[in-house]
Design an enzyme around this catalytic site. Sequence first.
Site, mmCIF file in Angstrom:
data_model
loop_
_atom_site.group_PDB
_atom_site.id
_atom_site.type_symbol
_atom_site.label_atom_id
_atom_site.label_comp_id
_atom_site.label_asym_id
_atom_site.label_seq_id
_atom_site.Cartn_x
_atom_site.Cartn_y
_atom_site.Cartn_z
ATOM 1 C CG ASP A 13 -2.093 -1.244 0.821
ATOM 2 O OD1 ASP A 13 -2.552 -1.554 0.261
ATOM 3 O OD2 ASP A 13 -2.499 -1.292 2.344
ATOM 4 C CE LYS A 16 2.741 -2.971 -4.324
ATOM 5 N NZ LYS A 16 1.699 -2.162 -2.866
ATOM 6 N N GLY A 40 -4.486 -3.972 -3.743
ATOM 7 C CA GLY A 40 -5.508 -3.099 -3.846
ATOM 8 C C GLY A 40 -4.992 -1.893 -4.829
ATOM 9 C CG HIS A 41 -2.176 -1.982 -7.033
ATOM 10 N ND1 HIS A 41 -0.485 -2.234 -8.005
ATOM 11 C CD2 HIS A 41 -1.534 -2.362 -5.576
ATOM 12 C CE1 HIS A 41 0.366 -3.272 -7.576
ATOM 13 N NE2 HIS A 41 -0.823 -3.003 -5.590
ATOM 14 C CD GLN A 223 0.331 -9.009 -2.951
ATOM 15 O OE1 GLN A 223 1.105 -9.634 -3.417
ATOM 16 N NE2 GLN A 223 -0.776 -8.354 -2.517
HETATM 17 P P1 GDP Z 1 -0.845 0.522 -3.827
HETATM 18 O O1 GDP Z 1 -1.456 -0.497 -3.458
HETATM 19 O O2 GDP Z 1 0.874 0.345 -3.505
HETATM 20 O O3 GDP Z 1 -1.237 0.387 -5.226
HETATM 21 O O4 GDP Z 1 -1.283 1.515 -2.709
HETATM 22 P P2 GDP Z 1 -3.082 1.524 -1.841
HETATM 23 O O5 GDP Z 1 -3.687 2.049 -3.624
HETATM 24 O O6 GDP Z 1 -3.459 1.084 -1.367
HETATM 25 O O7 GDP Z 1 -2.373 2.707 -0.965
HETATM 26 C C1 GDP Z 1 -2.103 4.204 -0.748
HETATM 27 C C2 GDP Z 1 -3.265 5.427 -0.921
HETATM 28 O O8 GDP Z 1 -2.151 6.295 -1.021
HETATM 29 C C3 GDP Z 1 -4.212 5.330 -2.562
HETATM 30 O O9 GDP Z 1 -5.417 5.860 -1.817
HETATM 31 C C4 GDP Z 1 -3.484 6.685 -3.189
HETATM 32 O O10 GDP Z 1 -4.057 7.453 -3.558
HETATM 33 C C5 GDP Z 1 -2.844 7.062 -1.934
HETATM 34 N N1 GDP Z 1 -1.867 7.903 -2.595
HETATM 35 C C6 GDP Z 1 -1.034 7.983 -3.509
HETATM 36 N N2 GDP Z 1 0.436 8.326 -3.365
HETATM 37 C C7 GDP Z 1 -0.178 9.729 -2.683
HETATM 38 C C8 GDP Z 1 0.452 11.141 -2.316
HETATM 39 O O11 GDP Z 1 1.300 10.830 -2.969
HETATM 40 N N3 GDP Z 1 -0.614 11.113 -1.513
HETATM 41 C C9 GDP Z 1 -1.445 11.368 -0.933
HETATM 42 N N4 GDP Z 1 -2.453 12.284 -0.137
HETATM 43 N N5 GDP Z 1 -1.666 10.726 -1.088
HETATM 44 C C10 GDP Z 1 -1.996 9.501 -2.415
HETATM 45 P P1 IMO Z 2 -0.734 -4.070 -2.428
HETATM 46 O O1 IMO Z 2 -0.411 -4.471 -3.631
HETATM 47 C C1 IMO Z 2 -1.316 -4.379 2.433
HETATM 48 C C2 IMO Z 2 -0.926 -8.601 3.561
HETATM 49 C C3 IMO Z 2 -2.635 -8.768 4.426
HETATM 50 C C4 IMO Z 2 -1.902 -10.185 5.194
HETATM 51 C C5 IMO Z 2 -0.860 -10.330 4.484
HETATM 52 C C6 IMO Z 2 -0.830 -11.954 3.977
HETATM 53 O O2 IMO Z 2 -2.273 -3.731 -2.463
HETATM 54 O O3 IMO Z 2 0.203 -3.498 -1.780
HETATM 55 P P2 IMO Z 2 -2.616 -12.326 1.878
HETATM 56 O O4 IMO Z 2 -3.618 -12.017 2.038
HETATM 57 O O5 IMO Z 2 -2.143 -12.011 1.067
HETATM 58 O O6 IMO Z 2 -2.581 -14.016 2.600
HETATM 59 O O7 IMO Z 2 -2.426 -12.200 3.385
HETATM 60 O O8 IMO Z 2 -0.199 -9.749 3.491
HETATM 61 N N1 IMO Z 2 -1.369 -8.474 2.463
HETATM 62 C C7 IMO Z 2 -1.240 -6.787 2.163
HETATM 63 N N2 IMO Z 2 -1.263 -5.667 2.778
HETATM 64 N N3 IMO Z 2 -1.159 -4.201 0.346
HETATM 65 C C8 IMO Z 2 -1.244 -5.767 -0.113
HETATM 66 O O9 IMO Z 2 -1.574 -5.222 -1.388
HETATM 67 C C9 IMO Z 2 -1.315 -6.910 0.536
HETATM 68 N N4 IMO Z 2 -1.719 -8.261 0.263
HETATM 69 C C10 IMO Z 2 -1.026 -8.953 0.675
HETATM 70 O O10 IMO Z 2 -2.820 -7.859 5.036
HETATM 71 O O11 IMO Z 2 -0.990 -9.413 5.978
HETATM 72 MG MG MG Z 3 -2.782 -1.403 -1.561
#
Ligand code: GDP
Ligand code: IMO
Ligand code: MG
Length: 423
Positions: A13, A16, A40-41, A223
Amino acid sequence: MANKILVGAQWGDEGKGKITDLLARTADVIVRFGGGNNAGHTVIVGDQKFELHLIPSGILYAEKINIIGNGVVIDPAALVKEMQMLEERGISLDNFFISEIAHVIMPYHRLLDKLEEERKGEGKIGTTGKGIGPAYTDKVARRGIRLIDTLDKERFYRRLTDALEYQNLLLEKVYGVEPLKAEDIMEEYREYIDIIRKHVTDTTLLLDKARREGKEIFFEGAQGTLLDVDYGTYPYVTSSNPTAGGVCTGTGFGPAGIDGVIGVAKAYVTRVGEGPFPTELKNETGDYLREKGHEYGVTTGRPRRCGWFDIPIIKHAVRVNGLTELALTKLDVLTGMEELKVCVGYKYQGEYLSEFPLEQETLFNCEPVYETMAGWSEDISGYTEYEQLPQAARAYIEYIEKESGIPVKIIGTGPEREQIIIR
Ligand code: GDP
Ligand code: IMO
Ligand code: MG
């Protein structure tokens, strides 16, 4: 033309999705190499927000090829839902391909994921419940079902019947629940497979063609480094290799064709699920970061644990991924904090550790050692030039660069596409 890998440097998270969307602008092919719909991206374009779980974040560019590699485990129901969501929003799937040898998440995988977490009780991993662990387990145990096996009805039935002989033993005799029927699964999956079918192919050929034509290929990690089954906080990890090495096995693309590895790190640290987290803030500061940074999971909605930036984590990520540069996201979230702490090492049983310990017993008992830095109060959201940043923010970034030994080339100043500094 440079082929680059993007990986999460922390516990996932890191942002990415947003960075992939940015860097995919110049790429021709975008590839997911591991994980599944546990990811979840988020990509925000104008007033539209996309939450992608399986399909690469490059899909918003119609002309680019988007590929799900063989290292990804695929839940057909989740994939079809995502495909339909995109099509309903006018996104073309004409250039979207899925590896025929990717393994399929079956209903018993989701069931076993939940049953095993329940059995573990207090000692649970805190998985996403999507069946990821059991699907990878079956792949390695050589009893998995691959996408290609599902395309032909008879072959699918044969594979499924074989698989259920084992899976139903587990379900009935170990967990004491009702067995599953091949016919029921076939009926549910047939509908999904018919939708997915035309996208399924030998994606190693597509990648090889792209490489020979000098096309730019971008590998989007899911991840993060600390969720890696080898280099993460085992056993509180996912069941795959989200680190850079996963690209080669997860797509069939050789290491010599790769020109750089970008690590994405948040300007602080978050984690969902259980497991050690040395710089975690179980106090008002942690709550403040969670609310200000909207730190709630995209996949499960769970609140994310929040803490201070941790340099040993980044140094570890630099090593095990061969990172060549960093993208530092969510710097804007730190605005308004009087002072910032950065973990530079840990105290463990009276000793000072300057490197991230890989062993969980140590990690659980580590006490972070902090460097305190000045905060800033200027609203930096939406800044696009490095020079616009307050001196304290630049000092924070430059400290991270000095300690990690690699440049911070991208800085996130907000969730939207344009809220970014590129140096
Ligand atoms: P990912 O799994 O690595 O793609 O990240 P997620 O989407 O799960 O979580 C990142 C969250 O941070 C999302 O809600 C993005 O919209 C938000 N985000 C990404 N870059 C920035 C940033 O530079 N500033 C802020 N405030 N939010 C950001
Ligand atoms: P993105 O791509 C954050 C975590 C779960 C748990 C562990 C194992 O959005 O960054 P699983 O269901 O994979 O067996 O769970 O890994 N986990 C993540 N945490 N971002 C993710 O993906 C994750 N994918 C798995 O919360 O701790
Ligand atoms: Mg994510």
